[in-house]
Design an enzyme around this catalytic site. Structure first.
Site, mmCIF file in Angstrom:
data_model
loop_
_atom_site.group_PDB
_atom_site.id
_atom_site.type_symbol
_atom_site.label_atom_id
_atom_site.label_comp_id
_atom_site.label_asym_id
_atom_site.label_seq_id
_atom_site.Cartn_x
_atom_site.Cartn_y
_atom_site.Cartn_z
ATOM 1 N N LYS A 9 42.877 70.852 73.947
ATOM 2 C CA LYS A 9 41.546 70.675 74.479
ATOM 3 C C LYS A 9 40.946 69.300 73.807
ATOM 4 O O LYS A 9 41.666 68.937 72.720
ATOM 5 C CB LYS A 9 40.795 72.154 74.425
ATOM 6 N N TYR A 49 38.704 76.739 85.569
ATOM 7 C CA TYR A 49 38.022 78.005 85.009
ATOM 8 C C TYR A 49 37.426 78.728 85.768
ATOM 9 O O TYR A 49 36.150 79.451 85.377
ATOM 10 C CB TYR A 49 37.081 77.529 83.721
ATOM 11 N N ASN A 112 38.205 76.097 70.461
ATOM 12 C CA ASN A 112 39.347 76.946 70.123
ATOM 13 C C ASN A 112 40.682 76.282 70.412
ATOM 14 O O ASN A 112 41.675 76.565 70.566
ATOM 15 C CB ASN A 112 39.232 78.333 70.467
ATOM 16 N N HIS A 115 44.097 76.016 75.451
ATOM 17 C CA HIS A 115 44.475 76.875 76.572
ATOM 18 C C HIS A 115 45.719 77.210 76.918
ATOM 19 O O HIS A 115 46.526 76.323 76.673
ATOM 20 C CB HIS A 115 43.625 76.185 77.687
ATOM 21 N N GLU A 126 47.313 76.811 87.889
ATOM 22 C CA GLU A 126 46.729 75.708 87.015
ATOM 23 C C GLU A 126 47.672 74.533 87.020
ATOM 24 O O GLU A 126 47.250 73.445 86.880
ATOM 25 C CB GLU A 126 46.606 76.509 85.767
#
Ligand code: RTP
Ligand code: MG
Length: 134
Positions: A9, A49, A112, A115, A126
């Site tokens: 990310k 998402y 975080n 993913h 995805e």
């Protein structure tokens, strides 16, 4: 053998953790099938998402994931979805095990670092978003 889609990310990319993170997946035995630096549009982020679109944090999530470049990868190996999520750690970094990426390098649920797809079906959906020609 199966595949998963992971994202390094924007927070991890900006912190220079891309190599560290990819190395951890490789050491586990997952191999890189596709790899690309991308900067997401809001539309792509919302598609990726989509399962969270009714959640209160959706706006922040889209804003964060589009805030800068990320690195997308398709990884392949034995039970790839499960193996990758084990290495990534729990969603909240303060609950993630030491030794996992989130446990070792993050403190905030909204930042975080990584993913990982949550099922084989998600992985296929995805992967098609990030690597349509794969
Ligand atoms: P990811 O999809 O990014 O791999 O993370 P995950 O499966 O561990 O967690 P998920 O439930 O799919 O949530 C997606 C991302 O939304 C953010 N989040 N914020 N503020 C909150 O309570 C909250 N909950 C989730 C996180 O950044 C999470 O990675
Ligand atoms: Mg998820």
């Amino acid at each position: 053998m199966s595949r998963t889609l992971i994202l390094v990310k924007p927070d991890a990319y900006a912190r220079g953790l891309t190599g560290e993170i990819l190395a951890r997946f490789e050491r586990k035995g997952l191999s890189i099938v596709a790899l690309e630096k991308q900067t997401l549009t809001a539309a792509t982020a919302e598609t990726h998402y989509a399962e969270h679109k009714e959640r209160p944090f959706f706006g922040e999530l889209v804003e964060f994931i589009t805030s800068g470049p990320l690195v997308a990868a398709v990884l392949e190996g034995n039970d790839a979805v499960k193996a990758a999520r084990q290495i990534i750690g729990a969603t909240n970094p303060l609950e993630a095990a030491t030794g996992s990426i989130r446990g070792d390098f993050a403190t905030e649920v909204g930042q975080n670092l990584v993913h990982g797809s949550d099922s084989d079906e998600s992985a296929a959906r995805e992967a098609a978003i990030f690597f349509p020609s794969l």
